[in-house]
Motif scaffolding. Sequence first.
Motif, PDB file in Angstrom:
ATOM      1  N   ARG A 259       0.827  -1.216   0.000  1.00 59.93           N
ATOM      2  CA  ARG A 259       0.000   0.000   0.000  1.00 59.93           C
ATOM      3  C   ARG A 259       0.855   1.258   0.000  1.00 59.93           C
ATOM      4  N   GLU A 260       1.859   1.276   0.874  1.00 59.05           N
ATOM      5  CA  GLU A 260       2.631   2.497   1.097  1.00 59.05           C
ATOM      6  C   GLU A 260       3.678   2.757   0.016  1.00 59.05           C
ATOM      7  N   VAL A 261       4.147   1.701  -0.643  1.00 59.43           N
ATOM      8  CA  VAL A 261       5.254   1.865  -1.593  1.00 59.43           C
ATOM      9  C   VAL A 261       4.789   1.797  -3.040  1.00 59.43           C
ATOM     10  N   PHE A 262       3.896   0.862  -3.353  1.00 57.69           N
ATOM     11  CA  PHE A 262       3.582   0.595  -4.756  1.00 57.69           C
ATOM     12  C   PHE A 262       2.247   1.159  -5.227  1.00 57.69           C
ATOM     13  N   ALA A 263       1.347   1.542  -4.316  1.00 56.07           N
ATOM     14  CA  ALA A 263       0.036   2.041  -4.720  1.00 56.07           C
ATOM     15  C   ALA A 263       0.174   3.266  -5.612  1.00 56.07           C
ATOM     16  N   GLY A 264      -0.598   3.283  -6.698  1.00 59.31           N
ATOM     17  CA  GLY A 264      -0.571   4.411  -7.608  1.00 59.31           C
ATOM     18  C   GLY A 264       0.492   4.347  -8.670  1.00 59.31           C
ATOM     19  N   ARG A 265       1.382   3.355  -8.608  1.00 58.46           N
ATOM     20  CA  ARG A 265       2.431   3.209  -9.617  1.00 58.46           C
ATOM     21  C   ARG A 265       1.956   2.249 -10.706  1.00 58.46           C
ATOM     22  N   GLU A 266       2.566   2.352 -11.858  1.00 57.51           N
ATOM     23  CA  GLU A 266       2.230   1.429 -12.935  1.00 57.51           C
ATOM     24  C   GLU A 266       2.548   0.000 -12.502  1.00 57.51           C
ATOM     25  N   GLY A 267       1.845  -0.950 -13.067  1.00 60.07           N
ATOM     26  CA  GLY A 267       1.968  -2.333 -12.632  1.00 60.07           C
ATOM     27  C   GLY A 267       3.116  -3.096 -13.238  1.00 60.07           C
ATOM     28  N   GLN A 268       4.232  -2.450 -13.518  1.00 53.88           N
ATOM     29  CA  GLN A 268       5.363  -3.123 -14.142  1.00 53.88           C
ATOM     30  C   GLN A 268       6.470  -3.461 -13.146  1.00 53.88           C
ATOM     31  N   PHE A 269       6.256  -3.187 -11.873  1.00 50.14           N
ATOM     32  CA  PHE A 269       7.266  -3.527 -10.873  1.00 50.14           C
ATOM     33  C   PHE A 269       7.200  -5.018 -10.544  1.00 50.14           C
ATOM     34  N   LEU A 270       8.201  -5.505  -9.830  1.00 54.01           N
ATOM     35  CA  LEU A 270       8.267  -6.909  -9.439  1.00 54.01           C
ATOM     36  C   LEU A 270       8.784  -6.988  -8.016  1.00 54.01           C
ATOM     37  N   THR A 271       8.111  -7.792  -7.194  1.00 55.44           N
ATOM     38  CA  THR A 271       8.563  -8.012  -5.819  1.00 55.44           C
ATOM     39  C   THR A 271       8.738  -9.507  -5.593  1.00 55.44           C
ATOM     40  N   VAL A 272       9.914  -9.873  -5.127  1.00 52.00           N
ATOM     41  CA  VAL A 272      10.274 -11.269  -4.901  1.00 52.00           C
ATOM     42  C   VAL A 272      10.614 -11.425  -3.426  1.00 52.00           C
ATOM     43  N   GLY A 273       9.893 -12.271  -2.736  1.00 57.88           N
ATOM     44  CA  GLY A 273      10.143 -12.485  -1.324  1.00 57.88           C
ATOM     45  C   GLY A 273      10.995 -13.711  -1.081  1.00 57.88           C
ATOM     46  N   GLU A 274      12.256 -13.504  -0.664  1.00 64.48           N
ATOM     47  CA  GLU A 274      13.079 -14.636  -0.256  1.00 64.48           C
ATOM     48  C   GLU A 274      12.590 -15.088   1.107  1.00 64.48           C
ATOM     49  N   MET A 275      12.145 -16.353   1.195  1.00 62.61           N
ATOM     50  CA  MET A 275      11.461 -16.809   2.393  1.00 62.61           C
ATOM     51  C   MET A 275      11.941 -18.193   2.810  1.00 62.61           C
ATOM     52  N   PRO A 276      13.053 -18.268   3.526  1.00 66.23           N
ATOM     53  CA  PRO A 276      13.520 -19.580   4.003  1.00 66.23           C
ATOM     54  C   PRO A 276      12.467 -20.266   4.858  1.00 66.23           C
ATOM     55  N   PHE A 298      10.745 -16.969  -3.097  1.00 65.49           N
ATOM     56  CA  PHE A 298      12.022 -17.612  -3.369  1.00 65.49           C
ATOM     57  C   PHE A 298      12.264 -18.515  -2.181  1.00 65.49           C
ATOM     58  N   GLN A 299      12.022 -19.828  -2.369  1.00 67.23           N
ATOM     59  CA  GLN A 299      12.031 -20.757  -1.241  1.00 67.23           C
ATOM     60  C   GLN A 299      13.197 -21.735  -1.349  1.00 67.23           C
ATOM     61  N   PHE A 300      13.422 -22.510  -0.295  1.00 69.14           N
ATOM     62  CA  PHE A 300      14.672 -23.265  -0.181  1.00 69.14           C
ATOM     63  C   PHE A 300      14.489 -24.763   0.071  1.00 69.14           C
ATOM     64  N   GLU A 301      13.268 -25.246  -0.084  1.00 72.91           N
ATOM     65  CA  GLU A 301      13.043 -26.648   0.270  1.00 72.91           C
ATOM     66  C   GLU A 301      13.943 -27.594  -0.518  1.00 72.91           C
ATOM     67  N   HIS A 302      14.012 -27.419  -1.834  1.00 68.92           N
ATOM     68  CA  HIS A 302      14.737 -28.375  -2.662  1.00 68.92           C
ATOM     69  C   HIS A 302      16.247 -28.267  -2.502  1.00 68.92           C
ATOM     70  N   VAL A 303      16.749 -27.115  -2.022  1.00 75.27           N
ATOM     71  CA  VAL A 303      18.194 -26.990  -1.813  1.00 75.27           C
ATOM     72  C   VAL A 303      18.563 -27.220  -0.346  1.00 75.27           C
ATOM     73  N   SER A 304      17.641 -27.795   0.404  1.00 74.33           N
ATOM     74  CA  SER A 304      17.929 -28.162   1.789  1.00 74.33           C
ATOM     75  C   SER A 304      17.866 -29.667   2.003  1.00 74.33           C
ATOM     76  N   LEU A 305      17.638 -30.408   0.928  1.00 66.36           N
ATOM     77  CA  LEU A 305      17.407 -31.843   1.049  1.00 66.36           C
ATOM     78  C   LEU A 305      18.678 -32.651   1.236  1.00 66.36           C
ATOM     79  N   ASP A 306      19.812 -32.106   0.823  1.00 66.23           N
ATOM     80  CA  ASP A 306      21.046 -32.894   0.826  1.00 66.23           C
ATOM     81  C   ASP A 306      21.973 -32.564   1.989  1.00 66.23           C
ATOM     82  N   THR A 307      21.486 -31.771   2.960  1.00 69.60           N
ATOM     83  CA  THR A 307      22.302 -31.449   4.126  1.00 69.60           C
ATOM     84  C   THR A 307      21.521 -31.710   5.405  1.00 69.60           C
ATOM     85  N   ASP A 308      22.233 -31.835   6.489  1.00 69.22           N
ATOM     86  CA  ASP A 308      21.627 -32.063   7.800  1.00 69.22           C
ATOM     87  C   ASP A 308      20.948 -30.776   8.268  1.00 69.22           C
TER      88      ASP A 308
END
Length: 577
Positions: A259-276, A298-308
Amino acid sequence: MSDDATRTDDQAAWWRSAVVYQIYPRSFADSDGDGIGDLGGITARLDHLQTLGVDVLWLSPVHRSPQADNGYDISDYQDIDPLFGDLAQLDALLDGVHERGIRLLMDLVVNHTSDEHPWFLESRSSRENPKRDWYVWRDARPGTTPGEPGAEPNNWGSFFSGPAWHLDERTGQYYLHLFDRKQPDLNWENPEVRAAVHEMMRWWLDRGVDGFRMDVINFISKVPGLPDAPTAPGQQHGNAFALFADGPRIHEFLAEMTREVFAGREGQFLTVGEMPGVTPEEAVRYTDPARGEVDMVFQFEHVSLDTDPLDKFAWRGVELVTLKRSLHRWQDALAERGWNSLYWNNHDQPRVVSRFGDDDPQWREASAKALGTVLHGLRGTPYVYQGEELGMTNFPFTSADQHRDVEAVNYHARVLEQGLDEEAALAGMARVGRDNARTPVQWDDSPHAGFTTGEPWLPVNPNHTWLNAAAQAEDPTSVLHHYRALIRLRHELAVLAEGRTTLLLPDDPTLWVYTREHAGERLLVAVNCGREPRELEVDDTWVGAGLVLGNLPGTPEVLGSAGLRLGGWDARMYLRR
């Protein structure tokens, strides 16, 4: 939420068929000979990215920083670190990417700042300072003396080893740092903090950037009271992940940001949430367009499978069946609502050819193309990490002093301190350490791979003499050429952007086979993730399907009734309309 900030399907369509390229500036290209990549180096290499065909550049942090965590410790959100250049060079880069029809994402690191940020310098100056509550400060545990072992306010551990609290001698209180002690966590419960972050984001958008990749953004809401976390036997610190990931106010904070950052701007922006640690079910909520939080996770399930889970460097490998199930669980969960990022590599992960592929020289090229085919055939927005399009491999680490990453350096120190198995630790660091992704991009066969005329901050992989961009640029059989084709298909085939995914043969140990379907188009993706040839039967509806991409010479142009005989690391896409 304002309707102006809500994403419609038409507005979102551009990033559904887009491909993002991540640049780790320190290691991409150096223009001034100091051995560290910079903005000038990136600008000079934009033609490579335009030819590759990518739509978006994600720029890892170039803000002013003491570099305790290679730029993820920001001391000034609205300035460029001299290591990388200045704001004028950032503007020149923006002009260069926009002229080529490419968008630029900045890295938004707002779970924490540097301890040298002016906000924190004020906050730690006294308990009465107006910015004291901009960070998370707590007294020592009752009945203890500040500074003694176990006096920390709770038992949380840092991702970079040791407790997640550091005692500030001047004021006698501890501050929270989920990462390095030079990365104090901001207190997002304070509305002044949120307002300051929003103002900074608007400043960058006004300057011309096209959005943000939000670093560990699902950590910004902690459980009230910051209670102790449960501990496992032999564990020094509690497993506090559930107490700071996907916290009670996270959705509120992200919706407010929109609401505070993107409202009123053209819809060409992109937001990617890195979320471990985010689950597919939570990801649907985060990325539902109607909620106005983030465009994709941006999640990490598949790159967490091969480590403890309790020791990242305790590598244990992963079977293909487990890896397939993980990625396709996400495909199924986000099939109707929400959106996912697709990636094998980033600045925190080892090279995929060495991790899930086969970096033996005989198989490296085929396996790099095969893994690229698997990923780019799925539903979601594909990401290419610098050098992935060349099939770059892990560095041949043999000793601790070759590592630069704070995570690995701290881990090795703890292993020595506690008398643990150093040989096993070094093997794990070599296999999954973050420095594998940070060795310089291999542009040519010159002494420092065309990355710099000086001494590189991290050694160049010795295989750059034959594995480099110059050698692949005009070679139609190269990994680079294959990635160009994958990106072109993402733009051309609606079934790749929008099609539903169905996994076939989920229990097969080496075959990765799935279909995509959309508006009368059907795509078959068939990949042999092993060295031994395999036979694959297909139903009659695929007979006559045309080959749109293969990674080995002599691949049949039309799928016949006899099915497929897939060679080692053979990858194919067949289209039926």
